[in-house]
Write an enzyme that holds these catalytic residues in place. Sequence first.
Site, short mmCIF file in Angstrom:
data_model
loop_
_atom_site.label_atom_id
_atom_site.label_comp_id
_atom_site.label_asym_id
_atom_site.label_seq_id
_atom_site.Cartn_x
_atom_site.Cartn_y
_atom_site.Cartn_z
N GLU A 28 0.86 -1.23 0.04
CA GLU A 28 -0.08 -0.03 0.19
C GLU A 28 0.95 1.10 -0.15
O GLU A 28 2.03 1.10 0.45
CB GLU A 28 -1.12 0.09 1.37
N LYS A 182 -4.14 -1.55 14.41
CA LYS A 182 -3.23 -0.39 14.67
C LYS A 182 -3.77 -0.36 16.31
O LYS A 182 -4.94 -0.25 16.68
CB LYS A 182 -3.52 0.95 14.24
N1 PSU Z 1 -0.83 1.53 9.37
C1 PSU Z 1 0.26 2.04 9.59
N2 PSU Z 1 0.39 3.22 8.98
C2 PSU Z 1 -0.78 3.68 8.25
C3 PSU Z 1 -2.11 3.00 7.99
C4 PSU Z 1 -2.15 1.76 8.68
O1 PSU Z 1 1.12 1.70 10.14
O2 PSU Z 1 -0.48 4.78 7.61
C5 PSU Z 1 -2.89 3.48 7.21
C6 PSU Z 1 -3.58 2.29 6.21
O3 PSU Z 1 -3.52 2.74 4.90
C7 PSU Z 1 -4.86 2.15 6.56
C8 PSU Z 1 -5.49 3.39 6.91
O4 PSU Z 1 -5.68 1.65 5.70
O5 PSU Z 1 -3.94 4.12 7.79
C9 PSU Z 1 -6.50 3.43 7.80
O6 PSU Z 1 -7.27 4.80 8.11
P1 PSU Z 1 -8.75 4.78 8.66
O7 PSU Z 1 -8.80 4.44 9.81
O8 PSU Z 1 -8.98 6.36 8.31
O9 PSU Z 1 -9.27 3.96 7.51
#
Ligand code: PSU
Length: 335
Positions: A28, A182
């Site tokens: 990604e 996370k």
């Molecule tokens: N995990 C990380 N760093 C990130 C992300 C995940 O260590 O930057 C990013 C991923 O792209 C994930 C996004 O899909 O954060 C999730 O964002 P949200 O909670 O707005 O869906």
Amino acid sequence: MFKQNQKLNIATEVADAIAQRRPVVALESTLLTHGLPRDPRAMSASFREAIPEWQAAVPANLATARMMESIVRSEGAVPATIAVIDGSVCVGLSAEQLERLASESHPKKLSVRDLGVAVAKQQTGGTTVAATTAIAGRAGVRVFATGGIGGVHRGWTVSMDMSSDLFTLALSPVLVVCAGAKVLLDLPTTLEVLESLGIPTIGFRTEFLPRFTVAPDRSLRLQHAAESAGEVAHIASAHWNLQPMHGMLVMQACPEAFAVDAEATERHLARALDEASAQNVRGAAVTPFLLARLAACEDGPKMVEANVALLQANARLAAQVAVSLCTLPINPHSP
Ligand code: PSU
Ligand code: MN
């Protein structure tokens, strides 16, 4: 250098590998645009020893993206970093595109809802786990490596903040290798939603839910575990023969030597969450805001190291699974 396929620009190397059923690993790009620091990081001696290919002189986000691609290659798979560049949905980036994305001044954070708009308006941005999964599924790339997926946020009963990552995974025939969700999320609820959505959650050499950069604890038990990349591939093959359109998650803990203490993380996180609510941070901005606040705290350097170390481990495992999967049957009726 690109082959056009149903509105996807698939790099020739990636398209050839897909057509010949050789292993490919999707990566990604929100990590690159929003998830990691943009300053060069020397890292500790133990980190450099564990990850000698780390490029200390370039911005940490770019160094990480390059490192993940090179690990995937070293395991015998083709890396396909996914992003949107000037409205073009790219599956596999050139070295120049990777560099551009890493230094782009205001890149978009593109989740699934944003993709059509980004194409129509010729925008440039990093794709989240959700968007990357959706695009990988369309392209026929079955294995994807990332860090911690998005999930249900703390305070969800008020904010209703649940990452699209969860819903998209349920709808795409892609296996995502991650370090759990996370740690800034509501992890028990995230696990419940994964179950509700029918997404298999396989612990890799662990019975418990990994917690991103934090040392694992025994609080959240997973229902399934696997001990080798070959076993993961067998499970994936069986899963897709029965559920050809559904994704799955393989979760491994952050490498022990780099995992950060849970109490310290919670302390920093409490402060970051307070700041987010005081500044009324909402929607897609929440995750990048919290990650940036954590990276800036006194344990920030350790957390960045942990994040990069787990990304490297996940890229390696994903490549090994992709290699194994190429030897197994997958439902011919699935995309
Ligand atoms: N995990 C990380 N760093 C990130 C992300 C995940 O260590 O930057 C990013 C991923 O792209 C994930 C996004 O899909 O954060 C999730 O964002 P949200 O909670 O707005 O869906
Ligand atoms: Mn969200």
